[in-house]
Design a protein around this motif. Structure first.
Motif, PDB file in Angstrom:
ATOM      1  N   GLU A 571       0.675  -1.114   0.098  1.00  0.00           N
ATOM      2  CA  GLU A 571      -0.069   0.217   0.084  1.00  0.00           C
ATOM      3  C   GLU A 571       0.825   1.366  -0.004  1.00  0.00           C
ATOM      4  O   GLU A 571       0.725   2.262  -0.619  1.00  0.00           O
ATOM      5  CB  GLU A 571      -1.058  -0.130   1.284  1.00  0.00           C
ATOM      6  N   THR A 572       1.959   1.240   0.907  1.00  0.00           N
ATOM      7  CA  THR A 572       2.347   2.425   1.121  1.00  0.00           C
ATOM      8  C   THR A 572       3.577   2.962   0.006  1.00  0.00           C
ATOM      9  O   THR A 572       3.883   3.873  -0.193  1.00  0.00           O
ATOM     10  CB  THR A 572       3.318   2.651   2.599  1.00  0.00           C
ATOM     11  N   HIS A 573       3.890   1.828  -0.853  1.00  0.00           N
ATOM     12  CA  HIS A 573       4.983   2.065  -1.797  1.00  0.00           C
ATOM     13  C   HIS A 573       4.105   1.978  -3.212  1.00  0.00           C
ATOM     14  O   HIS A 573       4.955   1.877  -4.263  1.00  0.00           O
ATOM     15  CB  HIS A 573       5.854   0.888  -1.988  1.00  0.00           C
ATOM     16  N   GLY A 574       2.989   2.345  -3.252  1.00  0.00           N
ATOM     17  CA  GLY A 574       2.156   2.647  -4.378  1.00  0.00           C
ATOM     18  C   GLY A 574       1.988   1.387  -5.409  1.00  0.00           C
ATOM     19  O   GLY A 574       1.900   1.629  -6.592  1.00  0.00           O
ATOM     20  N   LEU A 575       1.857   0.394  -5.041  1.00  0.00           N
ATOM     21  CA  LEU A 575       1.738  -0.905  -5.933  1.00  0.00           C
ATOM     22  C   LEU A 575       0.335  -0.838  -6.290  1.00  0.00           C
ATOM     23  O   LEU A 575      -0.157  -1.456  -7.274  1.00  0.00           O
ATOM     24  CB  LEU A 575       2.281  -2.414  -5.430  1.00  0.00           C
ATOM     25  N   TRP A 576      -0.420  -0.606  -5.475  1.00  0.00           N
ATOM     26  CA  TRP A 576      -1.939  -0.367  -5.746  1.00  0.00           C
ATOM     27  C   TRP A 576      -2.539   0.931  -6.593  1.00  0.00           C
ATOM     28  O   TRP A 576      -2.017   1.924  -6.035  1.00  0.00           O
ATOM     29  CB  TRP A 576      -2.716  -0.559  -4.616  1.00  0.00           C
ATOM     30  N   SER A 577      -3.122   0.694  -7.390  1.00  0.00           N
ATOM     31  CA  SER A 577      -3.679   1.977  -8.167  1.00  0.00           C
ATOM     32  C   SER A 577      -5.306   2.122  -7.924  1.00  0.00           C
ATOM     33  O   SER A 577      -6.034   1.492  -8.246  1.00  0.00           O
ATOM     34  CB  SER A 577      -3.600   1.966  -9.656  1.00  0.00           C
ATOM     35  N   GLU A 578      -5.425   3.145  -7.183  1.00  0.00           N
ATOM     36  CA  GLU A 578      -6.637   3.509  -6.732  1.00  0.00           C
ATOM     37  C   GLU A 578      -7.511   3.583  -7.715  1.00  0.00           C
ATOM     38  O   GLU A 578      -8.947   3.468  -8.092  1.00  0.00           O
ATOM     39  CB  GLU A 578      -6.908   4.462  -5.606  1.00  0.00           C
ATOM     40  N   GLU A 579      -6.911   4.575  -8.567  1.00  0.00           N
ATOM     41  CA  GLU A 579      -7.939   4.896  -9.941  1.00  0.00           C
ATOM     42  C   GLU A 579      -8.181   3.940 -10.735  1.00  0.00           C
ATOM     43  O   GLU A 579      -9.364   3.863 -11.224  1.00  0.00           O
ATOM     44  CB  GLU A 579      -6.901   5.760 -10.633  1.00  0.00           C
ATOM     45  N   ASP A 580      -7.267   2.835 -10.984  1.00  0.00           N
ATOM     46  CA  ASP A 580      -7.609   1.522 -11.784  1.00  0.00           C
ATOM     47  C   ASP A 580      -8.120   0.460 -11.023  1.00  0.00           C
ATOM     48  O   ASP A 580      -8.721  -0.598 -11.605  1.00  0.00           O
ATOM     49  CB  ASP A 580      -6.334   1.064 -12.561  1.00  0.00           C
ATOM     50  N   GLY A 581      -8.227   0.539  -9.727  1.00  0.00           N
ATOM     51  CA  GLY A 581      -8.436  -0.769  -8.937  1.00  0.00           C
ATOM     52  C   GLY A 581      -7.710  -1.968  -9.228  1.00  0.00           C
ATOM     53  O   GLY A 581      -8.205  -2.962  -9.410  1.00  0.00           O
ATOM     54  N   PHE A 582      -6.367  -1.661  -9.241  1.00  0.00           N
ATOM     55  CA  PHE A 582      -5.359  -3.118  -9.751  1.00  0.00           C
ATOM     56  C   PHE A 582      -3.952  -2.817  -9.278  1.00  0.00           C
ATOM     57  O   PHE A 582      -3.859  -1.482  -8.994  1.00  0.00           O
ATOM     58  CB  PHE A 582      -5.438  -2.869 -11.309  1.00  0.00           C
ATOM     59  N   TYR A 583      -3.336  -3.741  -9.171  1.00  0.00           N
ATOM     60  CA  TYR A 583      -2.322  -3.840  -8.703  1.00  0.00           C
ATOM     61  C   TYR A 583      -0.944  -3.800 -10.062  1.00  0.00           C
ATOM     62  O   TYR A 583      -1.239  -4.313 -10.896  1.00  0.00           O
ATOM     63  CB  TYR A 583      -1.501  -4.797  -7.850  1.00  0.00           C
ATOM     64  N   TYR A 584       0.077  -2.884  -9.795  1.00  0.00           N
ATOM     65  CA  TYR A 584       1.048  -2.815 -10.854  1.00  0.00           C
ATOM     66  C   TYR A 584       2.381  -2.699 -10.230  1.00  0.00           C
ATOM     67  O   TYR A 584       2.694  -2.467  -9.141  1.00  0.00           O
ATOM     68  CB  TYR A 584       0.972  -1.450 -11.701  1.00  0.00           C
ATOM     69  N   ASP A 585       3.527  -3.267 -11.159  1.00  0.00           N
ATOM     70  CA  ASP A 585       5.003  -3.174 -10.743  1.00  0.00           C
ATOM     71  C   ASP A 585       5.131  -1.649 -10.982  1.00  0.00           C
ATOM     72  O   ASP A 585       4.491  -1.007 -11.764  1.00  0.00           O
ATOM     73  CB  ASP A 585       5.826  -3.957 -11.992  1.00  0.00           C
ATOM     74  N   VAL A 586       6.216  -1.077 -10.184  1.00  0.00           N
ATOM     75  CA  VAL A 586       6.606   0.373 -10.136  1.00  0.00           C
ATOM     76  C   VAL A 586       8.031   0.332 -10.693  1.00  0.00           C
ATOM     77  O   VAL A 586       8.768  -0.370 -10.156  1.00  0.00           O
ATOM     78  CB  VAL A 586       6.267   0.970  -8.986  1.00  0.00           C
ATOM     79  N   LEU A 587       8.349   1.137 -11.584  1.00  0.00           N
ATOM     80  CA  LEU A 587       9.837   1.166 -12.144  1.00  0.00           C
ATOM     81  C   LEU A 587      10.393   2.351 -11.625  1.00  0.00           C
ATOM     82  O   LEU A 587       9.711   3.574 -11.766  1.00  0.00           O
ATOM     83  CB  LEU A 587       9.633   1.453 -13.542  1.00  0.00           C
ATOM     84  N   HIS A 588      11.475   2.268 -10.856  1.00  0.00           N
ATOM     85  CA  HIS A 588      12.183   3.373 -10.272  1.00  0.00           C
ATOM     86  C   HIS A 588      13.482   3.883 -11.504  1.00  0.00           C
ATOM     87  O   HIS A 588      14.381   3.070 -11.541  1.00  0.00           O
ATOM     88  CB  HIS A 588      12.846   2.877  -8.940  1.00  0.00           C
ATOM     89  N   THR A 589      13.376   5.007 -11.685  1.00  0.00           N
ATOM     90  CA  THR A 589      14.675   5.516 -12.563  1.00  0.00           C
ATOM     91  C   THR A 589      14.955   6.852 -12.084  1.00  0.00           C
ATOM     92  O   THR A 589      14.147   7.912 -12.283  1.00  0.00           O
ATOM     93  CB  THR A 589      14.299   5.564 -14.351  1.00  0.00           C
ATOM     94  N   GLY A 590      16.172   6.807 -11.193  1.00  0.00           N
ATOM     95  CA  GLY A 590      16.457   8.040 -10.779  1.00  0.00           C
ATOM     96  C   GLY A 590      15.421   8.477  -9.738  1.00  0.00           C
ATOM     97  O   GLY A 590      14.912   7.723  -8.797  1.00  0.00           O
ATOM     98  N   SER A 591      14.883   9.702  -9.672  1.00  0.00           N
ATOM     99  CA  SER A 591      13.987   9.930  -8.791  1.00  0.00           C
ATOM    100  C   SER A 591      12.234   9.932  -9.190  1.00  0.00           C
ATOM    101  O   SER A 591      11.410   9.759  -8.618  1.00  0.00           O
ATOM    102  CB  SER A 591      13.855  11.549  -8.378  1.00  0.00           C
ATOM    103  N   ALA A 592      12.282   9.236 -10.194  1.00  0.00           N
ATOM    104  CA  ALA A 592      10.913   8.940 -11.084  1.00  0.00           C
ATOM    105  C   ALA A 592      10.485   7.412 -10.582  1.00  0.00           C
ATOM    106  O   ALA A 592      11.170   6.670 -10.417  1.00  0.00           O
ATOM    107  CB  ALA A 592      11.049   9.136 -12.723  1.00  0.00           C
ATOM    108  N   ARG A 593       9.045   7.399 -10.282  1.00  0.00           N
ATOM    109  CA  ARG A 593       8.456   6.216  -9.950  1.00  0.00           C
ATOM    110  C   ARG A 593       7.479   6.025 -11.218  1.00  0.00           C
ATOM    111  O   ARG A 593       6.215   6.969 -11.063  1.00  0.00           O
ATOM    112  CB  ARG A 593       7.825   6.415  -8.745  1.00  0.00           C
ATOM    113  N   ILE A 594       7.693   4.964 -11.966  1.00  0.00           N
ATOM    114  CA  ILE A 594       6.699   4.778 -13.085  1.00  0.00           C
ATOM    115  C   ILE A 594       5.712   3.573 -12.926  1.00  0.00           C
ATOM    116  O   ILE A 594       6.381   2.639 -12.787  1.00  0.00           O
ATOM    117  CB  ILE A 594       7.184   4.778 -14.418  1.00  0.00           C
TER     118      ILE A 594
END
Length: 844
Positions: A571-594
């Motif tokens: 939850e705290t690291h943003g793997l859940w998307s409240e907008e989509d109602g789904f879990y996603y991988d998160v890609l970290h590149t530098g300071s960006a979280r995608i």
């Protein structure tokens, strides 16, 4: 079979492919396919294993019995399955034959193998050429498409029926499906695995001609005698160095029988001795006629006795009648029986001493220096010489640890001792790495497979009656090491969000998840969900053992709390998307979280991290209850995944789940949406919404893409021989179904969902699980037109179903049509259909 004799001393332990395996690769570049290709296999003595058609051997694979055929046209004997290697196929390696495993008993006292052999010459070159000309985006060119069967074929069946554990009757039948009479050469072949060439201390065994067959003698087995019809031909299981390397070699090499039968060469020993022998028979048949022959392999040399086949067939029928639940109809019983037969046939003698493989043999040249820093060099402790269930004994004739976990669950229904042996074996000191990692598979033992071993151990324990606490305790202690390895190696930031790489799901992401660059980090929804599930499985094991030894309450507390940390981190690291109602991988590149907004099985797997705790468990285990109560009061930010409590009758249940009830409903709605994951044949691995809306993400100056591909892979990622971008896969479907049943145990009738989504038809989660099970089982049930969805193609497998009711159990299935794809005999995890049939509720 109440007889205590060790019936499994002989079994179907011979692989369908030994060439092109890592064990046999002594190259500098690690290209196993090119080091020992198919064309070398008939002429080259294998170092670590053997292969053959429909073969059997003893537990240590000292003596092997398999089949060779010749139709009078082929350039060499048909003595092993042909397929394209990893470079030749447009979707990598791919068997180009049709064969089946119709029946088996877990004791091996009854085994059947069926093979379809063309009357005309086998089209080796055309299969290579046509597939080489095709791209990843084109379908594979199959044997049936060559037209070779237009000239007819032989349906060949081999049945083994044991008189006693070392006394094996063999019946061979050949039925001609052709318009004209034809002749077939049939050669039951007996040989010793070559151990003497690699070790000067190993004595050379011997085969000798006798009037009515062949005698085989080695110091470990004593004497075994093959009796039955045929002219005895003898050579040696030694490499034909003249043919392969233009160097002097043995007068009667491994392919000596082949060259003699096909070309009349003087390459068989007229003295009637050697380490390889065949009994050469020529049979002729009219169209639709059947020819039958019998042999017997035993210590006594008694002649064949056909009566044993009637006895063992009756035992097999009685065994399967007793095993199948009464509610199963004829078609479902057939699925169950053939799935279990394929599972039994998946057993193989697997031999690989990595240290010796790295060092080389005393009689051979030292391996190239590149090996010291190449494949598996960090696994020198690994020493395998055991019977292990393979995922597919042609395409994957090597164990894969997460496949094996699912195999074990199904084996538990028919041979719980073997199931437990398989799980414990992977955790033994000579398998498990000293750092705690469980070996993945021979192409890279250090790769990462999903941690499902604890789940499998629990299920095997339960299927076996929930009484073998010694097994559960043994496996727990070694899994503690594996869990620690995961925490130390796959949680790069120490934040309870895990990586792990491709995790067995090959090309499911937009790029190779095992090869992200050093300045990029991928926080994986599936990797983290697998670890949450691992925690709960370990918690359940500890609670079971704590009933007998209260010290396990401490470990149970550890996994209870660790689950709460991981579930909260998702939850705290943003793997859940409240907008989509789904879990996603998160890609970290530098300071960006995608967030990688691919709607795939990656985002469904958090559903499987779930269990329930009953109040009576807490009442009994007071230390555990006290600690969990303290944790809930003093760590409120970790409480959400474990605070749900309901009354079920007089039972109070606590739900431990990554998904809150609201998120559960949103994820289940997505699963049951026919425009997304719900296929007529189960849950797709990728949402069908990506059919029109591919996901794209810029990576290192290029754009990576994932689109809906319901069939064969359209990319070369991980070799391109499997595809997780749309097809239905049994293992993850099975876990989702089980998780839905666990959630249903908690919510009962209080939670209903639409099935399918948007239909207005409300059902319980248990009913959803039943529906998904039926869709998976439906892959192998005849439709209204008589076709079986998994085998509807106009090929040999479709013909096998139409003519004989024979089923094949593929690696994965087309997300829209249900067509079987990938490896054709993945009766490892696809045998999970048997578990669905044995443990499911009666179908409507």
């Amino acid at each position: 079979m109440a007889d205590p004799k060790p019936w499994q001393r002989w079994g179907p332990y011979l692989a369908e492919r030994a060439w092109g395996t890592v064990r046999e690769d002594y190259s500098a570049d690690g290209d196993a396919w090119r080091y020992l290709p198919f064309d070398h296999a008939r002429s080259r003595a294998f170092r670590w294993n053997e292969d053959g058609l429909g073969g059997i051997c003893d537990l240590r694979q000292r003596l092997c019995l398999a089949w060779a055929f010749w139709n009078g046209s082929d350039p060499h004997l048909k003595d092993r399955m042909f397929g394209l290697d990893g470079h030749e196929g447009n979707h990598a390696e791919d068997a180009k034959e049709y064969w089946w495993y119709p029946d088996a008993l877990p004791s091996h006292a009854w085994l059947q193998f069926r093979y379809r052999y063309p009357v005309a010459g086998f089209p080796y070159d055309r299969l290579r050429e046509e597939n080489a000309a095709r791209t990843h985006r084109e379908p594979e060119f199959e044997l049936a498409e060559t037209g070779v069967f237009d000239h007819g074929w032989w349906d060949l069946t081999v049945t083994c029926a044991m008189h006693d554990p070392d006394d094996i009757g063999v019946r061979f039948t050949a039925t001609l499906a052709a318009d004209e009479p034809a002749t077939l050469h049939v050669l039951p072949t007996l040989w010793f695995r070559n151990t003497w060439s690699w070790d000067p201390d190993q004595p050379v065994p011997i085969l000798r001609r006798v009037d009515d067959g062949v005698d085989a003698h080695c110091h470990q087995l004593g004497t075994m005698r093959l009796r039955g019809p045929g002219e005895g031909l003898f050579c040696d299981n030694e490499t034909n160095t003249k043919r392969l390397f233009d160097a002097p070699g043995p007068a009667f090499p491994k392919d000596g029988i082949d060259d003699h039968v096909v070309g009349g060469s003087s390459t068989v020993n007229s003295d009637g001795t050697g380490t390889k022998a065949a009994l050469w028979n020529r049979i002729s048949a009219e169209p639709e006629a059947t020819v039958e022959l019998h042999w017997r392999l035993s210590p006594t040399g008694e002649p064949p006795d056909p009566a044993v086949f009637t006895l063992r067939r009756a035992e097999a029928d009685a065994y399967h009648r007793a095993l199948a639940p009464e509610h199963l109809d004829h078609d479902r019983r057939r699925i169950l029986r053939q799935a279990l037969a394929g599972l039994v046939w998946s057993k193989q003698f697997y031999h690989y001493d990595v240290e010796r493989w790295l060092d080389g043999d005393p009689t051979g040249p030292p391996p190239p220096p590149q090996r010291r820093s190449g494949r598996n060099h960090q696994w020198a402790h690994l020493n395998n010489a055991d019977i292990i269930a393979m995922p597919d004994i042609w395409e994957y004739p090597w164990y894969a640890v997460w496949d094996l976990a699912f195999h074990a669950v199904v084996f538990a229904h028919i041979d719980p001792g073997f199931a437990k042996h398989q799980l414990l074996l992977m955790c033994r000191e000579w398998y498990q790495h000293p750092n705690g990692q469980i070996p993945a598979y021979e192409w890279d033992f250090g790769d990462v497979n999903p941690p499902v071993h604890a789940w499998a151990a629990l299920r095997v324990f339960e299927i076996d009656g929930s009484r073998d606490f010694d097994f559960l305790e043994r496996v727990l202690h070694k899994l503690l090491l594996a869990f620690t390895w995961w925490v130390n190696r796959q949680d790069a930031e120490g934040n309870n969000v895990f990586e792990g790489g491709f995790l067995g799901m090959d090309n499911i992401g937009p790029f190779d998840r095992s090869a992200v660059s050093d300045d990029v980090r991928l926080e994986q929804a599936d990797g983290t969900a697998w670890m949450a599930m691992f925690c709960l499985d370990m918690l359940e094991i500890c609670l079971v053992l704590a009933d007998h030894d209260e010290t396990y309450q401490d470990l149970a507390t550890k996994f209870f709390e660790h689950f709460a940390y991981i579930a909260t981190a998702m939850e705290t690291h943003g793997l859940w998307s409240e907008e989509d109602g789904f879990y996603y991988d998160v890609l970290h590149t530098g300071s960006a979280r995608i967030p990688l907004r691919v709607r795939s099985m990656v985002g469904l797997l958090p559903l499987v991290a779930v269990t329930t705790l009953a109040q009576e468990t807490l009442d009994h285990l007071t230390d555990f209850a006290t600690r969990t109560d303290w944790f809930l009061r003093n760590k409120p930010r970790f409480r959400e995944p474990i605070e749900h409590v309901r009354l079920r009758g007089r039972r109070q249940l606590r739900l431990l789940s990554v998904l809150s009830p609201e998120r559960l409903q949103r994820v289940v709605a997505t699963i049951l949406d026919e425009g997304e994951f719900l296929s007529p044949f189960g849950i797709r691995s990728l949402s069908a919404r990506h059919r029109s809306r591919p996901f794209r993400v810029p990576i290192d100056g290029s754009v990576a893409e994932v689109g809906y591909e319901p069939g064969e892979s359209q990319s070369g990622l991980f070799g391109g021989n499997s595809n997780w971008r749309g097809p239905v896969w049994f293992p993850v479907n099975h876990l989702v179904i089980e998780a839905l049943r666990t959630h249903s145990d908690f919510f009962d009738q209080e939670l209903r969902v639409e099935c399918p989504t948007g239909s207005g038809h409300l059902v319980t989660l248990a009913e959803v699980a039943d529906e998904l099970s039926e869709r998976l089982i439906g892959l192998f049930l005849p439709a209204a037109d008589g076709t079986v969805p998994a085998l509807a193609a106009d090929d040999g497998y479709g013909e096998g179903w139409r003519r004989h009711g024979l089923l094949a159990f593929h690696e994965f299935f087309h997300g829209d049509t249900g067509a079987g794809l990938g490896a054709s005999h993945q009766t490892g995890w696809t045998a999970l259909v048997a578990d669905l049939l044995l443990r499911g509720t009666p179908h409507p």
